[in-house]
Scaffold this active site. Sequence first.
Site, short mmCIF file in Angstrom:
data_model
loop_
_atom_site.label_atom_id
_atom_site.label_comp_id
_atom_site.label_asym_id
_atom_site.label_seq_id
_atom_site.Cartn_x
_atom_site.Cartn_y
_atom_site.Cartn_z
CB CYS A 208 -0.99 -0.01 1.17
SG CYS A 208 -0.19 -0.08 2.76
CB THR A 209 4.19 2.06 1.48
OG1 THR A 209 3.77 2.03 2.84
CG2 THR A 209 5.24 3.14 1.31
#
Lengths: 435, 644
Positions: A208-209
């Site tokens: 997700c980063t």
Amino acid sequence: MEELQGRWHDLDRLLLRPGNLVGPGFEPCAELRDLLQNDCKVLVIGAGGLGCELLKDLALSGFGNIDVIDMDTIDVSNLNRQFLFRIHDVGKPKAQVAADRIMQRVKGVMVTAHFCRIEEKDVDFYRQFQIIMLGLDSLEARSYINSVVCSFLEYEPDGGLDYSTIKPMVDGGTEGFKGHARVILPGVTPCFQCTLWLFPPQITFPLCTLAETPRSPAHCIEYVHLIQWGQDRVGEKFDSDSPEHMKWIFEQAVKRATQFCISGVTYSLTQGVVKNIIPAIASTNAIVSAVCALEALKIATMCSKGMDNYMMYVGTQGVYTHTVSYEKDPNCIMCSPGVPIEVDCSCTLQECIDTLLNDQRFKAKLSRPSVSFQGTNLYMQAPPILEELTRPNLRLSLLSLMGGNPSGGVLNINDKKLHGVLRVRVSFSKEMDTT
Amino acid sequence: MAQRNNKYDRQLRIWGDHGQAALEHASVCLLNCGPTGSEALKNLVLGGIGSFTIVDPSRVEAADLGNNFLVSWENLGQSKARSVCALLQELNESVGAKFVEESPEALLDSNPSFFASFTLVIATQMPEKALIKLDETCRQQRVMLLVARSYGLAGLVRICIQEHDVIESKPDNPVDDLRLHKPWPELKRFVDQFDIDAKDQLEHQHIPFAIILVKVAEEWKAAHGGRLPSGSKERAEFKAAVRARKQSDDEDNYKEALASAYKVWAPPTISSELHSVLDDSAVEIHSTSTDFWILVAALKMFMANDADGDLPLDGAIPDMHSYTDYYIRLQKVYQDRAEANVSAVEANVKSILRKIARDSLSISRSTIKQFCKNARNLRVLRYRTLADEFSPLAAFKIQRLLAVEESSNVEIYILLRAVDQFAATYNRYPGIFDRELEQDVLRLKAICINLLNDIGVNGASISEDLISEFCRFGAAEIHCVASVIGGIASQEAIKEPSYTMQLNRHHQFCSCRCIFVLIWQSLCVSIFGALYTNILFKTPEVYAHIMLEHSGCFNVNLILLFTYVLTYVHPYTALCSITGSYACVYNIEVYIKGGRDDQVSTYHGIHPIVNGNCRFLQREACPRKSCSEHLVLRFFEVYHPPTV
């Protein structure tokens, strides 16, 4: 070949003279040189930074029979440390070029090259060597060799180790100015499995980063590498050795970084992140390999006491080494006399197999286990005839199959997922089932 | 150029283009090209030094073919220097290769200025007497000297140089300098733009931890008369205050904030090493001061006048769970501050340069920037001359080493010197002839006793087994030992690639300070470098002080140091050993009793910690009460690196 008089003058000081600080059973004599020259076969795994050095060090320590195995071909970036290779060798198999160069320079040494993956060789290939030297850069490869070498181990029924089944391994590793050398005598000193925690965890980024909140150049590169490639170049397999592929990753990563106002994406960093490049220099490889080769000499001849059992070298600030005597894991699934499991004394063979399959320790290591006890097949998955023959045992009580001894014993488990045998030490729960 | 970059890619990733450029300017002189020297040079040639010159008068003999890879059978009977030179040239065509068929000793007598043209001289397998003279010559000519010696299963490397200034020391575990405890106005203003109690859940969990900690710390200070939390109770309260702002348990930024909370009350300090650089007499600038010391003087002015004693900010921040935009803006605030600090230091540099009538632009901004970025880890190493080392002045150190040293390293050091004295007396090394082996043991023993007496060490003796072992070696040069010693020598050489006459470039890595000796016998290989000399001569109190100064940073050497003291300095605690490796101990903090943390519980030995990657085993308790005064330690608050 006739030996040149005085060639081993320096080495002979150690081999021909008695000493008070030597290894157990050391007997100074000229036969030790013959042993090194003719009888002691050594395998060097990896012909890279450590492998090149190891081959040279072993050849100049009197070892005359060396095999080397490596699946790679020579790249320009090897030349700053892999001193057996020249610019015109780029593209050729490392193992072959390294073997040829050593034989050309050091007369009388036979180096046999194997240009293949270590998994392509069967267990008997590895069995023929007296010492195995590891110049590897991955945990996976080390684990594979470890499982092969530990599978050679044989224990007496009372748990005593048959010392003739020990295949010594000497392992080296480097990263920049740091490195380690270790001696593994499976069954005596810890194997790789016993000390898995020594290996640093791999750095990975949360997806997700990468996808939503990238903050560093590496985040941008990994996004393109792991996510965008699959979306934009559907069906194409990414090849980190393809310059076109790498250039594409780099260019897309620059775009992404610009979009997020992140600076610092370079081609070199892109390669480093995608290929997980570990910095390497000649001197550290030379130091670590020489320590390893010297240990091999000591194992073969006992001309001095051996290292016990793990040395780290840290050259970043000053020069520092420390040698630690690590302890083996008494319940190691690779090298111990048997991994303990407890079952109820009413347990059937089938239930025991189910217990094994559900045990976290053996997860991903077992699929269809076959079981034997003291040389008798209790259950065989294949061939079909044996399977049929042993199938009725599945319903029988394990305790009775193991000779009715309530204190249990060691089962040998075979499985096509295992590289060798898994030893399981069964103990039966206290309450006897009287029915 | 592209090929060069590819060829050197794996090392450029360590020392960068400027390090490589320095290496390519280095010219190295090798004295004697046996395996030790040949291996040292091999590693340097592969790395791409500018040029080398080999000095060796001997011919290739049979024994060379058994221990040196850089001679070949075709060269038998020919000049060894020529053979090694030619085979080294094959390894890297861009390196200039020369050789001189002369004895290093003779050259030193007849033409000492010969050495002036080199960056570095590597002297291998040379006896004490010649080395003392060579050291003197090289120091006069400002050439660095590396001494390397392999002897049987033992060896030694020694650096001889007047002064080694380290700017880029590349610490293993760089310290985060975030100034959470005293934010400057711009950082405060930036932090004030955020509402850490934001109702928006996504917003709340994407505020970087540094912002959270600055906010909570400011609130804390406001409520506590400007003080930061001190003592375990207040620290726990501070953490509770951070925890109270969490909106759910899975907020990664809050996990990071809690793990980093200690940075508020334990910001990085100025190490004793840096203090000693700042207080060095060379910081008094005069017309012949080097650029390095001008930079140090400018730094000192900055700290006193502009920064309330603080170092320039390095401008780097660790990754933090955050929106991209917040992170990038926060990063900018830090970078801007770092640039402003560089400008302030630059102004000082210019004013100093003007004062000593030098061109005020002679030190570039990029150099100053590099210097400021690394200011926390500046080091100056000065090496005793060999003449001093061999004089009675050093006797008390040797005496102490002999008294406390559990392993035999000091004895090996003495023996390496004794074999040279033996050779000076008998014109050959001990153990050369089988028939005189027994006699030589007695002779060497007598020489050891004399040597110890001469340097004023009384009552010490050298192990008989070791004396026999050195006679057994018979001055053999074993290839693997030569390869280790040569390897270490070349690694040290690389740490000094830019030592030039102009002295305007500085070195990248810390070198080892002094002698180390190694042997392969008994159970371990021991090499002692800087840590050894740093620590051994200091009392445990001083030692504990050093440890204390380092606390708060994740320093691998600290752990190594501790193992060292436990094992060697305090033999009674030798049963404590750390089962961990450099690969896995980076996330441990070490605190000493009586240190900043006043709540240290007392453990004798090492507290067992088992977590993911580190495992410490507790062994025996320390039987000696007094050692608890200085050596009681604990490992606590294991730092969990952000997980995926």
